[in-house]
Scaffold this motif. Structure first.
Motif, mmCIF file in Angstrom:
data_model
loop_
_atom_site.group_PDB
_atom_site.id
_atom_site.type_symbol
_atom_site.label_atom_id
_atom_site.label_comp_id
_atom_site.label_asym_id
_atom_site.label_seq_id
_atom_site.Cartn_x
_atom_site.Cartn_y
_atom_site.Cartn_z
ATOM 1 N N LYS A 42 0.829 -1.209 0.000
ATOM 2 C CA LYS A 42 0.000 0.000 0.000
ATOM 3 C C LYS A 42 0.861 1.256 0.000
ATOM 4 N N LYS A 46 -1.054 3.425 -3.518
ATOM 5 C CA LYS A 46 -2.001 3.846 -2.482
ATOM 6 C C LYS A 46 -3.411 3.299 -2.672
ATOM 7 N N ARG A 47 -3.889 3.313 -3.896
ATOM 8 C CA ARG A 47 -5.286 2.934 -4.150
ATOM 9 C C ARG A 47 -5.413 1.466 -4.504
ATOM 10 N N ALA A 48 -6.494 0.857 -4.064
ATOM 11 C CA ALA A 48 -6.746 -0.556 -4.353
ATOM 12 C C ALA A 48 -6.818 -0.808 -5.857
ATOM 13 N N ARG A 51 -3.278 -1.242 -7.030
ATOM 14 C CA ARG A 51 -2.713 -2.527 -6.585
ATOM 15 C C ARG A 51 -3.276 -3.682 -7.398
ATOM 16 N N ASN A 52 -4.584 -3.651 -7.633
ATOM 17 C CA ASN A 52 -5.212 -4.712 -8.415
ATOM 18 C C ASN A 52 -4.731 -4.705 -9.866
#
Length: 110
Positions: A42, A46-48, A51-52
């Protein structure tokens, strides 16, 4: 790879190939085919959604390179912020890491 001890054994083997945005940790496995684990902190994405996206691209690049890879357990770890990095740049960095892996599972000179 899913289990914590599988990831730990790869990190403990201490072999790594580094790129601009990613580090590819590897160790030989007994399965006879390559396996992939992904680590996206993270702190660096920062944002999901970010990351995805990184994980999705990593799985796709691995899927295409899988046939030419030796029997390694691989952990692809994000090592730099990817806030303004293009998808193509991420793909190229991942692909170059897979190409730089030692071809023989016994050859660990990295």
């Amino acid at each position: 790879m899913h289990k914590t001890d599988e990831f730990s054994s790869v990190f403990a083997f201490r072999r790594v190939v580094r790129g601009r945005y990613f580090a590819l940790h590897y160790c030989p496995n007994e399965a006879g085919k390559p396996r992939l684990g992904l680590v996206v902190a993270k702190k660096l994405a920062k944002r999901a959604v970010q990351r995805n996206l990184v994980k999705r691209i990593g799985r796709d690049v691995f899927r295409h390179a899988c046939a030419s890879l030796p029997a390694y357990d691989l952990v692809l770890r994000l090592s730099a912020k990817v806030a303004d990095v293009t998808k193509l740049t991420m793909r190229e960095d991942m692909h170059s890491l897979f190409e730089r892996l030692p071809r023989q599972a016994g050859d660990t000179r990295g």
